[in-house]
Structure formats: structure tokens, C-alpha cells
Motif scaffolding. Sequence first.
Motif, PDB file in Angstrom:
ATOM      1  N   ASP A 169       0.813  -1.200   0.000  1.00 48.48           N
ATOM      2  CA  ASP A 169       0.000   0.000   0.000  1.00 48.48           C
ATOM      3  C   ASP A 169       0.853   1.260   0.000  1.00 48.48           C
ATOM      4  N   PRO A 170       1.042   1.883  -1.177  1.00 54.01           N
ATOM      5  CA  PRO A 170       1.882   3.070  -1.226  1.00 54.01           C
ATOM      6  C   PRO A 170       1.216   4.264  -0.549  1.00 54.01           C
ATOM      7  N   TYR A 171      -0.065   4.128  -0.153  1.00 56.81           N
ATOM      8  CA  TYR A 171      -0.734   5.232   0.537  1.00 56.81           C
ATOM      9  C   TYR A 171      -0.262   5.325   1.971  1.00 56.81           C
ATOM     10  N   SER A 172      -0.185   4.151   2.627  1.00 54.86           N
ATOM     11  CA  SER A 172       0.187   4.204   4.037  1.00 54.86           C
ATOM     12  C   SER A 172       1.693   4.071   4.250  1.00 54.86           C
ATOM     13  N   SER A 173       2.438   3.592   3.244  1.00 55.34           N
ATOM     14  CA  SER A 173       3.871   3.410   3.491  1.00 55.34           C
ATOM     15  C   SER A 173       4.688   4.676   3.191  1.00 55.34           C
ATOM     16  N   LEU A 174       4.031   5.724   2.656  1.00 62.85           N
ATOM     17  CA  LEU A 174       4.758   6.973   2.386  1.00 62.85           C
ATOM     18  C   LEU A 174       4.265   8.074   3.320  1.00 62.85           C
ATOM     19  N   ASN A 175       5.184   8.716   4.003  1.00 68.92           N
ATOM     20  CA  ASN A 175       4.836   9.815   4.901  1.00 68.92           C
ATOM     21  C   ASN A 175       4.250  10.987   4.093  1.00 68.92           C
ATOM     22  N   PRO A 176       2.971  11.361   4.377  1.00 68.74           N
ATOM     23  CA  PRO A 176       2.316  12.374   3.535  1.00 68.74           C
ATOM     24  C   PRO A 176       2.929  13.770   3.669  1.00 68.74           C
ATOM     25  N   ARG A 177       3.726  13.996   4.713  1.00 70.64           N
ATOM     26  CA  ARG A 177       4.287  15.338   4.920  1.00 70.64           C
ATOM     27  C   ARG A 177       5.651  15.521   4.264  1.00 70.64           C
ATOM     28  N   LYS A 178       6.139  14.480   3.568  1.00 75.84           N
ATOM     29  CA  LYS A 178       7.455  14.605   2.932  1.00 75.84           C
ATOM     30  C   LYS A 178       7.317  14.694   1.414  1.00 75.84           C
ATOM     31  N   THR A 179       8.229  15.431   0.798  1.00 70.51           N
ATOM     32  CA  THR A 179       8.214  15.533  -0.664  1.00 70.51           C
ATOM     33  C   THR A 179       8.802  14.255  -1.260  1.00 70.51           C
ATOM     34  N   VAL A 180       8.552  14.070  -2.554  1.00 68.63           N
ATOM     35  CA  VAL A 180       9.077  12.906  -3.259  1.00 68.63           C
ATOM     36  C   VAL A 180      10.604  12.833  -3.094  1.00 68.63           C
ATOM     37  N   HIS A 181      11.260  13.981  -3.239  1.00 64.49           N
ATOM     38  CA  HIS A 181      12.718  13.987  -3.092  1.00 64.49           C
ATOM     39  C   HIS A 181      13.129  13.438  -1.726  1.00 64.49           C
ATOM     40  N   ASP A 182      12.484  13.940  -0.670  1.00 61.19           N
ATOM     41  CA  ASP A 182      12.887  13.543   0.681  1.00 61.19           C
ATOM     42  C   ASP A 182      12.511  12.092   0.986  1.00 61.19           C
ATOM     43  N   LEU A 183      11.388  11.648   0.419  1.00 59.55           N
ATOM     44  CA  LEU A 183      10.986  10.249   0.617  1.00 59.55           C
ATOM     45  C   LEU A 183      12.024   9.306   0.004  1.00 59.55           C
ATOM     46  N   ILE A 184      12.461   9.636  -1.209  1.00 57.08           N
ATOM     47  CA  ILE A 184      13.419   8.751  -1.890  1.00 57.08           C
ATOM     48  C   ILE A 184      14.799   8.857  -1.245  1.00 57.08           C
ATOM     49  N   ALA A 185      15.133  10.048  -0.730  1.00 58.44           N
ATOM     50  CA  ALA A 185      16.466  10.262  -0.144  1.00 58.44           C
ATOM     51  C   ALA A 185      16.629   9.585   1.220  1.00 58.44           C
ATOM     52  N   MET A 186      15.510   9.253   1.862  1.00 60.73           N
ATOM     53  CA  MET A 186      15.559   8.751   3.248  1.00 60.73           C
ATOM     54  C   MET A 186      16.579   7.631   3.500  1.00 60.73           C
ATOM     55  N   PRO A 187      16.570   6.543   2.708  1.00 60.96           N
ATOM     56  CA  PRO A 187      17.541   5.473   3.000  1.00 60.96           C
ATOM     57  C   PRO A 187      18.998   5.936   2.879  1.00 60.96           C
ATOM     58  N   LEU A 188      19.244   6.947   2.025  1.00 65.86           N
ATOM     59  CA  LEU A 188      20.611   7.463   1.889  1.00 65.86           C
ATOM     60  C   LEU A 188      20.994   8.261   3.129  1.00 65.86           C
ATOM     61  N   LEU A 189      20.027   9.004   3.669  1.00 63.90           N
ATOM     62  CA  LEU A 189      20.292   9.783   4.885  1.00 63.90           C
ATOM     63  C   LEU A 189      20.542   8.853   6.065  1.00 63.90           C
ATOM     64  N   VAL A 190      19.751   7.751   6.127  1.00 64.83           N
ATOM     65  CA  VAL A 190      19.926   6.786   7.221  1.00 64.83           C
ATOM     66  C   VAL A 190      21.323   6.172   7.145  1.00 64.83           C
ATOM     67  N   ARG A 191      21.753   5.842   5.928  1.00 62.16           N
ATOM     68  CA  ARG A 191      23.076   5.226   5.772  1.00 62.16           C
ATOM     69  C   ARG A 191      24.184   6.228   6.102  1.00 62.16           C
ATOM     70  N   GLY A 192      23.957   7.492   5.736  1.00 66.08           N
ATOM     71  CA  GLY A 192      24.907   8.552   6.069  1.00 66.08           C
ATOM     72  C   GLY A 192      26.130   8.579   5.168  1.00 66.08           C
ATOM     73  N   GLY A 193      26.960   9.582   5.378  1.00 67.20           N
ATOM     74  CA  GLY A 193      28.239   9.657   4.677  1.00 67.20           C
ATOM     75  C   GLY A 193      28.180  10.215   3.259  1.00 67.20           C
ATOM     76  N   MET A 194      27.042  10.829   2.866  1.00 66.18           N
ATOM     77  CA  MET A 194      26.956  11.393   1.518  1.00 66.18           C
ATOM     78  C   MET A 194      26.645  12.879   1.582  1.00 66.18           C
ATOM     79  N   ALA A 195      27.268  13.655   0.676  1.00 68.43           N
ATOM     80  CA  ALA A 195      26.985  15.089   0.612  1.00 68.43           C
ATOM     81  C   ALA A 195      25.604  15.309  -0.018  1.00 68.43           C
TER      82      ALA A 195
END
Length: 338
Positions: free
Chosen positions: A96-122
Motif C-alpha cells: 500500500d503506497p498510501y500508508s507506506s509513504l509519509n504524507p508530509r514529505k516531498t518525493v525527493h525527501d521520501l526517496i532520499a531517506m535510505p541514503l540519509l539513514v546510511r549517512g556519509g553522503m553530501a
Amino acid sequence: MSGILEVQELRVQFKVGGSLLAKPRTLHAINGVSLSVARGEVLSIVGESGCGKSTLARTMLGIETPTYGRVLLEGRPIGDYRRADLAAKIQPIFQDPYSSLNPRKTVHDLIAMPLLVRGGMARREISRLVTDTMELVGLPRRMMHSYPSAMSGGQRQRVAIARAIVTRPEVIICDEPTSALDVSVQAQILNLLDDLRRQLNLTYIFISHDLSVVNHISDRVAVIYLGRIVEIGPVEDVLHNPRHPYTRRLRASTLEPERGVRLPKPVFQGGFPDPTNPPAGCHYHPRCSEAMPVCQTAAPGALRVGHSTVACHMFTGLADDDEDLNPESAQIAAGQET
Ligand SMILES: Nc1ncnc2c1ncn2[C@@H]1O[C@H](COP(=O)(O)OP(=O)(O)O)[C@@H](O)[C@H]1O
Ligand SMILES: [Mg+2]
């Protein structure tokens, strides 16, 4: 040869229904499952609602902890990985892509999330990977600053897919990834998943209750009934020459016969059994039209039949004896002794 992902004698149990007056009961969601997934392969897992598909998926992802048995990724127990390292290698796509995506985040931030969690990237590097990945999944760049609420179901699932592949993982666990979508969109998303697998050398565990979807995408298929694998083998065998009575029943209920006419849903004998009190012997015996006395008392071991492995007493004595000790049969048999 060991697979990229291995499940060994897995059991997952939940305590349910406890109160001041009643003792909690044990719900057997996964009841002795062993399997091995080769790198680059698509292994589908099918079965009715409640048979344990999502629990198996969640355990493979490290979200659920096994009661017994273990899950190995590249030969290492998943519990031994750091959370972020595991997330970089294995990623989910949920129904269900309705409930698995945080409605308050933009597409960019939703896709970037796993990269931010991993860290170490500019930041610049992250944004470049996000735009590259949006292109890979067919999302126009202008949607980068959109919110999920402004998107269609298919576009939201593309965002969820982009988020799953942005770290370039090895394994993707797809749990009913097209079940919530319109039929017309389902085929587009399936084709996209198929293309991405080739381009990025991905391994998929593909969970579905819909055999026509599975038929399209799988190399191998495992059929689950009440937390046990009843049949596993190449897609041509399991879906087009099914051996287990349950697989035959399931197939009759969903696969389109010739000329695109769908068969009506079969009326199974009896309801789906209670997972807090599973039937003795073969779990399927109360609903099986072929059941014999032995099925009520003894869980069938796994037998090699043709290219498949089947857990059914009908094949005792008929199976290819010399192949009986292949690793997968032995694994299923080990998982099912009770
Ligand atoms: N967190 C939980 N607590 C208690 N029971 C659960 C939990 N998760 C799943 N179950 C039960 O485990 C069984 C398998 O569920 P699930 O894995 O969701 O099946 P499927 O995905 O095949 O529909 C069901 O009986 C379900 O009610
Ligand atoms: Mg499920």
C-alpha cells in the motif's frame, strides 16, 4: 551452492488473546520453512490470506524476530548486521503506497531517506542519486517537490520502488506490490520491476496471492499453507503442472484458462484453519479431497517430484527416490518434522 538469501528451519510464533483470565495462546504463523534464493533469481511466495506470507517477508527483513531458525544474507545471520548495513542490502516494497509513504514529505525527501539513514553522503550527491533513480522508475523530474497526496496510486508505488532501490540493494522483498493498484496500472508496475531487476541485477522475493501476476515474473514459486511450504519448484512446474492438491486448487481459482475466461473462485471444503490450533498431520488434510488416513496423523516429508519438491503423502512411493536427498527436499523435510 549457497544462495544470497537463506531461510533455515524458520518458525515465527505470536502470543495472542491473553487477558487477566485467559492465558495467551500461541499462533504459529511460520511453522518450519527452509528455502534458498539464488542471486538474480525471482522466487515468488503464494498462498491464501493469513498463511504467513507477510510474516515471512518481515522476518527476512529483520523486522520480525524468529522464534526458531534463522535468516542468512550472504551467509551471515541478518541479526549480525548493523541496521543501516542491512538496509543498504535488502529493501522492501509493500502493498500500500498510501500508508507506506509519509504524507508530509516531498518525493525527493521520501526517496532520499535510505541514503540519509546510511549517512556519509553530501547533499549534492544525494540529490543526484535521487534524480537518477526517479528517471530509472519513470517519474518526471518535476515531481521532485510534490507530495504523495498529489500523485496517483501508480506514481506513489514508483516512489516506493525508487526509495527501495536508491541504495542499490542486492535483494528486494516485494509484498503484494501491485495488489492495491488498478488492473491497468498493475502491468506497468510489474514491467518496471522486471526491467529494474535486469538493469540492476536484483534478486526478488515476490509475494502475491495472485497466480497470474506470479506467472509473469517468477523463476521459481513456493506455495505456502498455514506457515509451511507445500510445494516449491520452477514456475512452469508449480503453476502449469502442479502436484500438491492445494496448489491445484489454488491454481484453479486464479489462473486464466484458454480464451481469457476466468474460472469462478472454488469453494474450498471447510474454512481456513485456526493458526493457534493447526490441524495435526498434514495441515491441509481437513480441506483436501484426496486425504488419506495417514494425512490426519503424520506431517508429510518433502519429496522430489520431477523438478519440484512436494510435501504430500500421495507421492510417497511414487517420488523419484534417487533424487530424494537433494538439499531443498532435505531442508523442507527438516523444517517439517513435528
Ligand atoms: N504481529 C502479529 N501478532 C499476532 N498475530 C499476527 C501478527 N502478524 C501476523 N499475525 C498472524 O499470523 C498469521 C499470518 O499472517 P500474515 O503473515 O500477515 O499472512 P499473509 O501475509 O499471508 O496474509 C495470521 O493468522 C495473522 O493473524
Ligand atoms: Mg500479507
